[in-house]
Structures are given as C-alpha cells and as structure tokens.
Enzyme design. Structure first.
Site, PDB file in Angstrom:
ATOM      1  N   SER A  13      42.993 -35.790  -3.715  1.00 22.60           N
ATOM      2  CA  SER A  13      43.387 -34.833  -4.746  1.00 22.60           C
ATOM      3  C   SER A  13      42.866 -35.260  -6.112  1.00 22.60           C
ATOM      4  CB  SER A  13      44.911 -34.706  -4.803  1.00 22.60           C
ATOM      5  OG  SER A  13      45.292 -33.942  -5.931  1.00 22.60           O
ATOM      6  N   HIS A  38      40.499 -31.832  -2.700  1.00 19.80           N
ATOM      7  CA  HIS A  38      41.685 -31.035  -3.003  1.00 19.80           C
ATOM      8  C   HIS A  38      41.789 -30.822  -4.510  1.00 19.80           C
ATOM      9  CE1 HIS A  38      45.617 -29.358  -1.899  1.00 19.80           C
ATOM     10  NE2 HIS A  38      46.094 -29.919  -2.995  1.00 19.80           N
ATOM     11  N   ASP A  40      44.124 -29.114  -7.451  1.00 11.34           N
ATOM     12  CA  ASP A  40      45.432 -28.558  -7.797  1.00 11.34           C
ATOM     13  C   ASP A  40      45.322 -27.683  -9.042  1.00 11.34           C
ATOM     14  OD1 ASP A  40      47.331 -29.735  -5.863  1.00 11.34           O
ATOM     15  OD2 ASP A  40      46.598 -31.627  -6.682  1.00 11.34           O
ATOM     16  N   MET A  42      47.442 -25.435 -11.585  1.00 11.71           N
ATOM     17  CA  MET A  42      48.816 -25.219 -12.047  1.00 11.71           C
ATOM     18  C   MET A  42      48.812 -24.410 -13.335  1.00 11.71           C
ATOM     19  SD  MET A  42      50.354 -29.048 -11.493  1.00 11.71           S
ATOM     20  CE  MET A  42      49.872 -30.071 -10.101  1.00 11.71           C
ATOM     21  N   HIS A  71      44.473 -25.389  -4.267  1.00  9.67           N
ATOM     22  CA  HIS A  71      45.903 -25.169  -4.063  1.00  9.67           C
ATOM     23  C   HIS A  71      46.445 -24.494  -5.324  1.00  9.67           C
ATOM     24  CE1 HIS A  71      50.077 -27.371  -3.850  1.00  9.67           C
ATOM     25  NE2 HIS A  71      50.201 -26.054  -3.751  1.00  9.67           N
ATOM     26  N   MET A  73      49.119 -23.252  -7.548  1.00 13.74           N
ATOM     27  CA  MET A  73      50.535 -23.319  -7.930  1.00 13.74           C
ATOM     28  C   MET A  73      50.717 -22.418  -9.142  1.00 13.74           C
ATOM     29  SD  MET A  73      51.154 -27.390  -7.312  1.00 13.74           S
ATOM     30  CE  MET A  73      49.409 -27.817  -7.274  1.00 13.74           C
ATOM     31  N   MET A 142      54.340 -29.065   1.497  1.00 10.90           N
ATOM     32  CA  MET A 142      54.559 -29.998   0.396  1.00 10.90           C
ATOM     33  C   MET A 142      55.596 -31.037   0.804  1.00 10.90           C
ATOM     34  SD  MET A 142      52.466 -29.119  -1.930  1.00 10.90           S
ATOM     35  CE  MET A 142      53.064 -30.329  -3.139  1.00 10.90           C
ATOM     36  N   GLY A 147      53.988 -30.064  -8.770  1.00 12.65           N
ATOM     37  CA  GLY A 147      53.886 -30.054 -10.222  1.00 12.65           C
ATOM     38  C   GLY A 147      53.330 -31.321 -10.816  1.00 12.65           C
ATOM     39  N   GLY A 149      51.741 -35.525  -9.820  1.00 13.02           N
ATOM     40  CA  GLY A 149      51.332 -36.538  -8.864  1.00 13.02           C
ATOM     41  C   GLY A 149      52.225 -37.756  -8.938  1.00 13.02           C
ATOM     42  N   GLY A 150      52.062 -38.642  -7.953  1.00 16.89           N
ATOM     43  CA  GLY A 150      52.758 -39.916  -7.982  1.00 16.89           C
ATOM     44  C   GLY A 150      54.194 -39.894  -7.519  1.00 16.89           C
ATOM     45  N   ASP A 180      50.824 -32.569   1.740  1.00 17.13           N
ATOM     46  CA  ASP A 180      50.476 -33.022   0.391  1.00 17.13           C
ATOM     47  C   ASP A 180      51.713 -33.570  -0.302  1.00 17.13           C
ATOM     48  OD1 ASP A 180      49.569 -33.372  -2.192  1.00 17.13           O
ATOM     49  OD2 ASP A 180      49.180 -31.252  -2.578  1.00 17.13           O
ATOM     50  N   GLY A 181      51.625 -34.824  -0.763  1.00 15.26           N
ATOM     51  CA  GLY A 181      52.703 -35.406  -1.568  1.00 15.26           C
ATOM     52  C   GLY A 181      53.169 -36.744  -1.047  1.00 15.26           C
ATOM     53  N   GLY A 182      52.889 -37.801  -1.785  1.00 14.00           N
ATOM     54  CA  GLY A 182      53.352 -39.123  -1.384  1.00 14.00           C
ATOM     55  C   GLY A 182      52.682 -39.653  -0.132  1.00 14.00           C
ATOM     56  N   GLY A 202      46.432 -38.411  -3.414  1.00 16.87           N
ATOM     57  CA  GLY A 202      45.996 -38.521  -4.801  1.00 16.87           C
ATOM     58  C   GLY A 202      45.997 -39.946  -5.286  1.00 16.87           C
TER      59      GLY A 202
END
Length: 228
Positions: A13, A38, A40, A42, A71, A73, A142, A147, A149-150, A180-182, A202
């Site tokens: 990402s 990827h 993002d 937003m 993606h 958002m 998700m 919204g 990263g991290g 996606d996420g963590g 990411g």
C-alpha cells in the site's frame, strides 16, 4: 473447478510510502516481487483523512506496469469509479457502506474495463454480499477501521475470510478475497490459509528497515499458507 487464483498476491500500500519518492518506491517493490500496487483514495468525508486522486493515479500508471488497485474510501463512488479506470486503475473497489447503488457502480467499473471490488468494514457482515455474488470480481475485507495506516489487525476478520470463502464455494463463483489492515509476517500465512488470495501491506513493507526483504518474507509466509 478451482475458484482461487493460482498463487497468492501481495499488494503493498502506497499509503505508507514516501510520497516524495513514489517512483523510487514503486521500483523497489517491483524488484522485490510484489505483484500489485494498492492505492488508497480518501476524501475526508467517508473517512477522516485525505490522500490522493485521479492525477496521481495517472502519474502512477506511467511509472509502473504492475496492476494498480484503487481502494475508494469516498462518498458517492459512482461519480468517480469509472474515471479511476480511465486514469489507469486495473482494479477499483468501493465500500458497501458508502454506496446505496452498489450494483450500478460495480457494473460501471466493469464496463470501463476494470475489475470491480466491494469493500467491507470490520463491522459489516459478509452476508450483505449474498445478492451481489457474480457482480463483483473481488471482495476487500478491512481488518482495521479505514482511514489511517499503522493500525493493529482485528483477529476476528479471519472468521470473515472463512465465511466469504465458504460463500464462494457454495455459489461456485471465482471471485478473489483481499485483506487490508495490520497485515504482516505474523498473520500472512493464517490469512491465506483461511481463504484470502491477496494481502495489502503498508507499514510492513514501506516502514521496514529493508523493504525488499520484507516483501520476500511476506511472500514466503503467504506461499506457506497456501500449501499448508
């Protein structure tokens, strides 16, 4: 019939990349073996953050031959989804929670020539997609609240992956499952084993001391999950 892609895909990402060095960051993940980029998008309305838009996607398209996975958002995704395909996106995903006319938006993405995806937030059940199976090419689950990263991985998303994989088998429809996420080396194999086909990472890539080694480690873990 095998409903899953032949090998799992890694999509680093760019949200975690250095925006002043995007071209160099792209070359790094390409050389490391990542298969997808990827992106993002937003709008500061659907999620509390603002990132990038169509002009940057157009520039990214000129800088890499890898598939661009956008993606969205954003609110009112139907207004912009096809434009992202025209700007160079190969895959475009929109949130189920943001679109009251999801069927129409998915059709617009496909008509423009892109792969159409549905995104589900952590609190949205996979069962909301039952009547849309066949109208999308992939589902992005998700595993954090979107919204920023991290964030830390939400473990119960593993069960959502299994339920979505079961729905795919029940209907006999070959869509692929993205998470996606963590995502990192500690959970990559488990996610693939549960039924995921494409992982978005990411910080695990771009914030690593050695991004190329991080990509190699993630791909190794993902392959072990598929063969387990």
């Amino acid at each position: 019939m095998d409903l899953r892609p032949p090998a799992p895909l890694l999509a680093p990402s760019l949200l975690s990349a250095d925006f002043a060095r995007l071209g160099e960051e792209l070359r790094t993940i390409e050389a490391a073996g990542a298969q997808v980029v990827h992106v993002d998008v937003m709008d500061g309305r659907f999620v509390p953050n603002i990132t990038i838009g169509l002009p940057v996607v157009e520039s990214l398209r000129k800088a890499t031959a890898l598939p661009l996975d956008c993606h969205l958002m954003i609110v009112e995704p139907l207004r912009y989804a096809a434009d992202f395909v025209k700007a160079g996106a190969n895959w475009v995903s929109v949130h189920q929670e943001a679109d009251p006319h999801l069927h129409r938006t998915l059709a617009a993405i496909r008509q423009a020539g892109g792969k159409a995806g549905v995104v589900l937030n952590p609190g949205t059940p996979v069962e909301t997609l039952v009547d849309l199976v066949g109208d999308f090419d992939f589902v992005l689950l998700m595993s954090v609240n979107p919204g920023f990263g991290g964030q830390s991985f939400i473990p119960r998303v593993l069960d959502k992956v299994r339920r979505l994989d079961a729905l795919r088998s029940e209907r006999g429809v070959p869509f692929f499952i993205q998470v996606d996420g963590g995502v990192g080396s500690k959970n990559a194999a488990d996610l693939i084993r549960a039924g995921a086909d494409c992982l978005v990472a990411g910080n695990a890539v771009f914030k690593a001391e050695d991004p190329k080694a991080a990509v190699a480690s993630l791909l190794s873990e993902m392959r072990s999950g598929r063969t387990a």
